[in-house]
Design an enzyme around this catalytic site. Structure first.
Site, PDB file in Angstrom:
ATOM      1  N   GLY A 293      -8.197   9.579   5.854  1.00 40.32           N
ATOM      2  CA  GLY A 293      -9.769   9.150   4.490  1.00 40.32           C
ATOM      3  C   GLY A 293     -10.434   9.928   4.624  1.00 40.32           C
ATOM      4  O   GLY A 293     -11.104  10.884   5.636  1.00 40.32           O
ATOM      5  N   TYR A 294     -12.353   8.941   4.959  1.00 39.94           N
ATOM      6  CA  TYR A 294     -13.090   9.864   5.113  1.00 39.94           C
ATOM      7  C   TYR A 294     -13.779   9.586   6.965  1.00 39.94           C
ATOM      8  O   TYR A 294     -14.808   9.538   6.920  1.00 39.94           O
ATOM      9  CB  TYR A 294     -14.462   8.400   4.566  1.00 39.94           C
TER      10      TYR A 294
ATOM     11  N   THR B  93       0.838  -0.763  -0.115  1.00 37.22           N
ATOM     12  CA  THR B  93      -0.122  -0.411   0.129  1.00 37.22           C
ATOM     13  C   THR B  93       1.201   1.135   0.012  1.00 37.22           C
ATOM     14  O   THR B  93       2.432   1.215   0.301  1.00 37.22           O
ATOM     15  CB  THR B  93      -1.121   0.211   1.364  1.00 37.22           C
TER      16      THR B  93
ATOM     17  N   ASP C 205      -8.124  -3.501  -0.961  1.00 37.00           N
ATOM     18  CA  ASP C 205      -8.516  -2.328  -1.245  1.00 37.00           C
ATOM     19  C   ASP C 205     -10.151  -2.190  -0.368  1.00 37.00           C
ATOM     20  O   ASP C 205     -10.937  -3.057  -0.404  1.00 37.00           O
ATOM     21  CB  ASP C 205      -9.198  -2.838  -2.770  1.00 37.00           C
ATOM     22  N   SER C 206     -10.463  -0.537  -0.426  1.00 39.07           N
ATOM     23  CA  SER C 206     -11.296  -0.897   0.424  1.00 39.07           C
ATOM     24  C   SER C 206     -11.976   0.456   0.090  1.00 39.07           C
ATOM     25  O   SER C 206     -11.776   1.197  -0.566  1.00 39.07           O
ATOM     26  CB  SER C 206     -11.257  -0.173   1.673  1.00 39.07           C
TER      27      SER C 206
ATOM     28  N   GLY D 173      -1.576   5.986   6.447  1.00 38.42           N
ATOM     29  CA  GLY D 173      -2.718   5.714   7.175  1.00 38.42           C
ATOM     30  C   GLY D 173      -3.512   3.907   7.861  1.00 38.42           C
ATOM     31  O   GLY D 173      -2.878   3.246   8.346  1.00 38.42           O
ATOM     32  N   LYS D 174      -3.541   2.966   5.896  1.00 38.36           N
ATOM     33  CA  LYS D 174      -3.894   2.203   5.940  1.00 38.36           C
ATOM     34  C   LYS D 174      -2.311   1.088   7.005  1.00 38.36           C
ATOM     35  O   LYS D 174      -2.535   0.413   6.989  1.00 38.36           O
ATOM     36  CB  LYS D 174      -3.790   1.808   4.753  1.00 38.36           C
TER      37      LYS D 174
ATOM     38  N   GLU E 257      -2.160   0.868 -11.667  1.00 38.68           N
ATOM     39  CA  GLU E 257      -3.400   1.665 -11.514  1.00 38.68           C
ATOM     40  C   GLU E 257      -4.489   0.819 -11.299  1.00 38.68           C
ATOM     41  O   GLU E 257      -4.605  -0.706 -11.956  1.00 38.68           O
ATOM     42  CB  GLU E 257      -4.213   2.024 -13.392  1.00 38.68           C
TER      43      GLU E 257
ATOM     44  N   HIS F  31     -13.805  -2.014   9.504  1.00 41.47           N
ATOM     45  CA  HIS F  31     -14.009  -2.701   8.084  1.00 41.47           C
ATOM     46  C   HIS F  31     -12.697  -3.573   8.464  1.00 41.47           C
ATOM     47  O   HIS F  31     -12.310  -5.436   8.071  1.00 41.47           O
ATOM     48  CB  HIS F  31     -14.066  -2.900   6.735  1.00 41.47           C
TER      49      HIS F  31
HETATM   50  P1  ITT Z   1      -3.015   1.856  -1.644  1.00 43.71           P
HETATM   51  O1  ITT Z   1      -4.308   1.850  -3.095  1.00 43.71           O
HETATM   52  O2  ITT Z   1      -1.721   2.517  -2.013  1.00 43.71           O
HETATM   53  O3  ITT Z   1      -3.983   1.060  -0.789  1.00 43.71           O
HETATM   54  P2  ITT Z   1      -4.741   4.236  -1.689  1.00 43.71           P
HETATM   55  O4  ITT Z   1      -5.502   4.828  -0.430  1.00 43.71           O
HETATM   56  O5  ITT Z   1      -5.882   4.414  -3.085  1.00 43.71           O
HETATM   57  O6  ITT Z   1      -4.287   3.211  -0.882  1.00 43.71           O
HETATM   58  P3  ITT Z   1      -7.563   2.390  -1.981  1.00 43.71           P
HETATM   59  O7  ITT Z   1      -7.554   2.568  -3.576  1.00 43.71           O
HETATM   60  O8  ITT Z   1      -8.316   1.081  -1.465  1.00 43.71           O
HETATM   61  O9  ITT Z   1      -6.470   3.287  -1.313  1.00 43.71           O
HETATM   62  O10 ITT Z   1      -8.370   3.636  -1.913  1.00 43.71           O
HETATM   63  C1  ITT Z   1      -9.602   3.352  -0.201  1.00 43.71           C
HETATM   64  C2  ITT Z   1     -10.237   4.651  -0.092  1.00 43.71           C
HETATM   65  O11 ITT Z   1     -10.847   4.649   0.781  1.00 43.71           O
HETATM   66  C3  ITT Z   1      -9.039   5.116   0.443  1.00 43.71           C
HETATM   67  O12 ITT Z   1      -8.016   6.312   0.099  1.00 43.71           O
HETATM   68  C4  ITT Z   1     -10.289   6.311   1.696  1.00 43.71           C
HETATM   69  O13 ITT Z   1     -10.195   7.417   1.191  1.00 43.71           O
HETATM   70  C5  ITT Z   1     -11.100   5.355   1.773  1.00 43.71           C
HETATM   71  N1  ITT Z   1     -10.483   4.688   2.972  1.00 43.71           N
HETATM   72  C6  ITT Z   1     -10.810   3.627   2.804  1.00 43.71           C
HETATM   73  N2  ITT Z   1     -10.570   2.672   4.718  1.00 43.71           N
HETATM   74  C7  ITT Z   1     -11.214   3.775   5.025  1.00 43.71           C
HETATM   75  C8  ITT Z   1     -10.480   3.861   6.628  1.00 43.71           C
HETATM   76  O14 ITT Z   1     -10.389   2.413   6.853  1.00 43.71           O
HETATM   77  N3  ITT Z   1     -11.471   5.351   6.964  1.00 43.71           N
HETATM   78  C9  ITT Z   1     -11.440   6.113   6.418  1.00 43.71           C
HETATM   79  N4  ITT Z   1     -11.313   6.266   4.836  1.00 43.71           N
HETATM   80  C10 ITT Z   1     -10.515   4.491   4.406  1.00 43.71           C
END
Ligand code: ITT
Length: 220
Positions: free
Chosen positions: A159-160, A13, A75-76, A17-18, A46, A191
């Protein structure tokens, strides 16, 4: 006698934060957790899949091909019922490139302007893909139900999180947003925390292994 090396696991990733949440949830496992930075410039591709599982597999596959090590990708996204499930798999790109997390939160609140509380239901979902050299694929999926706030609250998480009131295990809405919880509290109900516990359980029981195996899928 030679000391046994712990198996490596790359966390694929680019989201700090993740990464923090995943690393915290893996503490105590018999693995050496590596970040993308330790692989010297492996870039994530991508994400053009239509589902969380597809995108998690795209990220994990690219890193496994480059590193030849077991890889874990997440992915989330946030699914808002009043927006027909948006932003969903597009959560990271909601509003276009260049927005900060807080700007995305504000945009979401604007899009929900005038929507009453009972109709502000939403959920976070996460799919973890664990890929192991040799072909084994494991998917772990979980979610947390909740409600979109009326303004931003709290500074934890990412994020959110500042606009999401989660429901606890008993189904009741918490009075704090995800960004007002401690990392441990968030991990207990989120989640990602739930999906990571499925992964831990699979590794501990031998249902998943970093040195072979077949495939499995666990949902929560
Ligand atoms: P990587 O692909 O590099 O892992 P990313 O942020 O682009 O990072 P995603 O494509 O999975 O990851 O997008 C997930 C988005 O959903 C993330 O950027 C946040 O905006 C939101 N999200 C996911 N999990 C979250 C959490 O625990 N708290 C808040 N927002 C979250």
């Amino acid at each position: 006698m030679q000391a046994r090396r712990r198996p490596a696991l790359v966390v694929a990733t680019g989201n700090p934060g993740k990464r923090k949440e995943i690393e915290a949830a893996l503490v105590g496992l018999d693995v050496e957790v590596l970040g993308l930075d330790s692989l010297g410039g492996v870039a994530l591709p991508e994400e053009n899949g239509g589902t969380y599982a597809h995108n998690a597999l795209i990220k994990a596959r690219a890193v496994l091909d480059a590193a030849g090590l077991p890889v874990l990708a997440d992915d989330s996204g946030l699914e808002v019922d009043a927006l027909n499930g948006e932003p969903g798999v597009y959560s990271a790109r909601f509003g276009g490139p260049g927005l900060s997390d807080r700007q995305r939160c504000r945009l979401l609140l604007e899009r929900l302007d005038g929507v009453p509380d009972p109709q502000r239901s939403a959920r976070f979902r996460a799919v973890l893909a664990l890929l192991v050299p040799g072909g084994a694929v494991y998917l772990f999926e979980a979610g947390v139900e909740g409600r979109i706030a009326r303004d931003l609250r709290g500074s934890g998480g990412f994020g959110y999180d500042p606009v999401f009131y989660p429901r606890g295990d008993d189904g009741r809405l918490l009075s704090k947003t995800m960004a007002q919880l401690t990392p441990e509290e968030k991990n207990r109900i989120s989640h990602r925390g739930r999906a990571l516990r499925l992964l831990r359980r699979a590794l501990a029981s031998g249902a998943a292994a970093l040195d072979g195996g077949n495939c499995c899928q666990a949902r929560n």
